[in-house]
Scaffold this active site. Structure first.
Site, PDB file in Angstrom:
ATOM      1  CG  HIS A 156      47.094  20.720  39.001  1.00  0.00           C
ATOM      2  ND1 HIS A 156      47.077  21.615  37.958  1.00  0.00           N
ATOM      3  CD2 HIS A 156      48.387  20.631  39.415  1.00  0.00           C
ATOM      4  CE1 HIS A 156      48.307  22.045  37.735  1.00  0.00           C
ATOM      5  NE2 HIS A 156      49.114  21.483  38.609  1.00  0.00           N
ATOM      6  CG  ASN A 194      20.096  72.601  31.892  1.00  0.00           C
ATOM      7  OD1 ASN A 194      19.933  71.604  32.599  1.00  0.00           O
ATOM      8  ND2 ASN A 194      20.252  72.516  30.580  1.00  0.00           N
ATOM      9  CG  ASP A 239      26.687  70.324  37.533  1.00  0.00           C
ATOM     10  OD1 ASP A 239      27.320  71.125  36.817  1.00  0.00           O
ATOM     11  OD2 ASP A 239      26.892  69.092  37.532  1.00  0.00           O
ATOM     12  CB  SER A 287      17.689  25.095  51.595  1.00  0.00           C
ATOM     13  OG  SER A 287      16.825  24.550  50.613  1.00  0.00           O
TER      14      SER A 287
END
Length: 462
Positions: A173, A89, A91, A298
């Protein structure tokens, strides 16, 4: 349910698995276990060179065989370690036990086997983990991520130069503005990406091997006469190829990881900006997209050719940045000398970087489909003669004509302007004839300043 691409929770291991194949062996759990084995073995070999009375230097054939175990590490080896972990338990301890088993099971490693207790000697798990993570990130960055980003940059740089002289209407803009060229707008992105790419490449990947709380306590308890800091630096820098961090708690503090992930995030943000712009240019008709036989845009509108690669890129760049931001904000924080919250988060490095790689792949795919539509660009420019108000009023200023800005504002603001109306205005101006003729020769398509030159010299010494 069985585990498969169809049942994978993450699309990185499902739908997009093939795209991320190069990253998977490096940043997966297999990659982490592999690097842990590498670090443990390099530490073990280095200890044998310390001249310890209890651990003589390993002979060359045994060193070569130990490194061969690393080079030939397989999924079966990683699974064997995972099987040991079911009992431990833990690693990292499972990696230590697996290496000891390999030493004991190979006659060619007889001397190494006699000194098996020097595997993981004086190490805390984080000595192995932090260096493993550094090696994982180094391999991923240098062999997969940077080459992929370089591919995108190279494609964009080529486009910038080839489209350097193709005029395009700017839209500040969202409104018509002083013209530029397609190549110059792409060159702007390339310059930003090149700087961001260098920040990724420049991050020093750190490692530490200094024990449970960063003070070499256990090391000095066993061998107080050894300069363990110098020894650890040598292992980290010379054998693992990382940069040494001398000041840590139990964990390497992960500040370099935050720096790396922030650098990747910056590149991704630039590419989100670019993907959105290209999406808009496709919508305006500035770019066409090459058709692929059998492809459907589509389910109900047969005419559609959607910019899906740029949309996919934008979405995955956002996912990558969300995860990378959490990694960079969380990982440098650890309670007192160590808490475990970093451990589970670190297991998502591959997920975060995987989404970035997926997005870069989508961008590369989308860029390969683009075709410039010079007719649409020219038509857009020819419908925007009002943009010449800027150069006209600027020339008027030079020659002292009264109220130049205000006169052009009155002529153009909110009005439909044509070649005829703008040239009629120029004819009324009390300017030197040469200046008047220069303005009359000006069109939206040739009013591009140094845009073409700037795009053409991209990458040249500034």
């Amino acid at each position: 349910m069985s585990s498969s691409a169809l049942t994978a929770l993450s699309p990185l291991d499902g739908r997009y698995a093939a795209t991320l194949a190069a990253l998977r062996p490096l940043l997966s759990e297999f990659g982490l276990i592999h690097r842990r084995v590498q670090v443990e073995i390099e530490w073990f070999i280095a200890l044998s060179d310390l001249g310890l009375p209890e651990f003589a230097a390993l002979p060359a054939p045994e060193r070569a065989r130990l490194r061969e175990i690393v080079a030939a590490f397989t999924e079966a080896d990683a699974q064997a370690i995972k099987d040991i972990e079911k009992t431990t338990n833990h690693d990292v301890k499972a990696v230590e036990y697996w290496i000891k088993q390999r030493l004991a099971g190979e006659p060619a490693l007889a001397q190494a086997a006699r000194h098996g207790e020097f595997v993981h000697f004086a190490c805390t798990s984080e000595d192995i983990n932090n260096t493993s993570h550094g090696l994982m990130l180094k391999a991923a960055r240098d062999t997969v991520l940077l080459p992929a980003l370089d591919g995108v940059i190279a494609t964009l740089a080529g486009m910038a130069r080839s489209l350097a002289a193709v005029p395009m209407l700017s839209r500040t803009h969202g409104q018509t503005a002083s013209p530029t060229t397609v190549g110059k707008e792409i060159a702007n992105v390339v310059a930003r990406l090149q700087a961001a790419r260098e920040r990724i490449a420049a991050v020093k990947l750190l490692g530490k091997m200094n024990g449970a709380v960063g003070n070499y306590n256990a090391h000095l308890a066993a061998y107080p006469e050894i300069d363990w800091e110098a020894f650890s630096r040598g292992v980290v820098e010379q054998q693992l190829g990382l940069s040494f961090n001398a000041y840590t708690i139990q964990i390497e503090p992960h500040d370099y990881m935050a720096e790396l992930f922030d650098a990747v995030t910056r590149s991704n943000t630039i590419l989100i900006d670019f993907a959105r712009d290209v999406w808009g240019y496709v919508s305006l008709g500035y770019f066409k997209q090459r058709l692929k036989a059998g492809e459907i845009g589509s389910s109900t509108m047969p005419h559609k050719v959607n910019p899906i690669d740029f949309e996919n890129a934008e979405g995955n760049l956002g996912l990558a940045n969300a995860l990378l931001a959490h990694l960079s904000q969380k990982l440098p924080i650890s309670r007192w000398q160590r808490d475990l919250t970093d451990s589970t988060v670190l297991r998502n490095m591959g997920v975060a970087l995987g989404y970035a790689l997926l997005a870069w792949s989508s961008l590369a795919k989308g860029l390969a489909k683009l075709e410039i539509n010079e007719a649409a660009l020219a038509a857009d420019l020819d419908a925007a003669w009002e943009v010449l108000a800027e150069p006209i009023q600027t020339v008027m200023r030079r020659h002292g004509l009264p109220n130049p800005y205000e006169r052009l504002k009155e002529l153009t603001r909110g009005k439909a302007i044509t070649r005829e109306s703008i040239q009629a205005f120029i004819q009324t101006l009390e300017l030197p004839e040469a200046e008047k003729q220069r303005l009359l020769a000006m069109t939206p398509a040739n009013y591009i300043g140094k845009a073409s030159e700037l795009a053409s010299k991209l990458g040249a010494a500034q």
